[in-house]
Design a protein around this motif. Sequence first.
Motif, PDB file in Angstrom:
ATOM      1  N   GLY A 125      -7.417   2.200  -4.217  1.00 32.79           N
ATOM      2  CA  GLY A 125      -7.824   3.146  -3.842  1.00 32.79           C
ATOM      3  C   GLY A 125      -8.975   3.152  -2.938  1.00 32.79           C
ATOM      4  O   GLY A 125      -9.272   3.881  -2.090  1.00 32.79           O
ATOM      5  N   PHE A 126     -10.189   2.201  -3.440  1.00 34.03           N
ATOM      6  CA  PHE A 126     -11.209   1.894  -2.754  1.00 34.03           C
ATOM      7  C   PHE A 126     -10.725   1.363  -1.007  1.00 34.03           C
ATOM      8  O   PHE A 126     -11.612   1.984  -0.371  1.00 34.03           O
ATOM      9  N   LEU A 127      -9.856   0.482  -0.966  1.00 33.43           N
ATOM     10  CA  LEU A 127      -9.651   0.207   0.342  1.00 33.43           C
ATOM     11  C   LEU A 127      -8.973   1.043   1.146  1.00 33.43           C
ATOM     12  O   LEU A 127      -9.461   1.185   2.370  1.00 33.43           O
ATOM     13  N   VAL A 128      -8.269   1.951   0.485  1.00 35.39           N
ATOM     14  CA  VAL A 128      -7.608   2.896   1.297  1.00 35.39           C
ATOM     15  C   VAL A 128      -8.556   3.941   1.886  1.00 35.39           C
ATOM     16  O   VAL A 128      -8.823   4.378   3.130  1.00 35.39           O
ATOM     17  N   ALA A 129      -9.561   4.248   1.149  1.00 34.56           N
ATOM     18  CA  ALA A 129     -10.582   5.141   1.249  1.00 34.56           C
ATOM     19  C   ALA A 129     -11.529   4.473   2.479  1.00 34.56           C
ATOM     20  O   ALA A 129     -11.880   4.932   3.409  1.00 34.56           O
ATOM     21  N   LEU A 130     -11.926   3.072   2.213  1.00 25.81           N
ATOM     22  CA  LEU A 130     -12.738   2.359   3.480  1.00 25.81           C
ATOM     23  C   LEU A 130     -11.864   2.590   4.913  1.00 25.81           C
ATOM     24  O   LEU A 130     -12.524   2.760   5.837  1.00 25.81           O
ATOM     25  N   LEU A 131     -10.525   2.077   4.665  1.00 26.10           N
ATOM     26  CA  LEU A 131      -9.741   2.153   5.892  1.00 26.10           C
ATOM     27  C   LEU A 131      -9.593   3.423   6.581  1.00 26.10           C
ATOM     28  O   LEU A 131      -9.386   3.732   7.742  1.00 26.10           O
ATOM     29  N   SER A 132      -9.589   4.440   5.537  1.00 25.15           N
ATOM     30  CA  SER A 132      -9.466   5.932   6.542  1.00 25.15           C
ATOM     31  C   SER A 132     -10.487   6.555   6.849  1.00 25.15           C
ATOM     32  O   SER A 132     -10.516   7.354   7.806  1.00 25.15           O
ATOM     33  N   ARG A 133     -11.787   5.922   6.645  1.00 20.65           N
ATOM     34  CA  ARG A 133     -12.991   6.282   7.204  1.00 20.65           C
ATOM     35  C   ARG A 133     -13.222   5.953   8.646  1.00 20.65           C
ATOM     36  O   ARG A 133     -13.794   6.448   9.436  1.00 20.65           O
ATOM     37  N   ARG A 134     -12.445   4.831   9.106  1.00 18.61           N
ATOM     38  CA  ARG A 134     -12.631   4.150  10.302  1.00 18.61           C
ATOM     39  C   ARG A 134     -11.917   5.003  11.151  1.00 18.61           C
ATOM     40  O   ARG A 134     -11.054   5.331  11.499  1.00 18.61           O
TER      41      ARG A 134
END
Length: 116
Positions: free
Chosen positions: A107-116
């Motif tokens: 979930g943390f990785l998906v949140a990071l990727l979706s911010r970019r």
Amino acid sequence: MPTTATTENGSAAAKAGRAQDEAANIQDNIERLRSDISALAQSISRYGSEKTSEYSERASKAGKDLADASQQTLDSLTEELNRLEHSLATHVRRKPLQSLGIAAGIGFLVALLSRR
């Protein structure tokens, strides 16, 4: 001795008779051609009907084969998904904290990727 007028009338009548015979012969040939063309059209129609039903049967069989293969593939995939779901549920029950940590990390990785 016949006169030239009589001779000319006789040859003209003979020519007219031959012309009528030729016209009748041509008319007979035309009638035979019409009959032959009609028979040929009927033969072509029968041949087309036979081929249409043959190709219709082939297409129907191919459709059934495709539907059967698709159903088998769907059944196989459904079984595989059920097996994976059961395996995942078993793993989560055996190691709940590890599963929770993995889910949080993803979930943390998906949140990071979706911010970019």
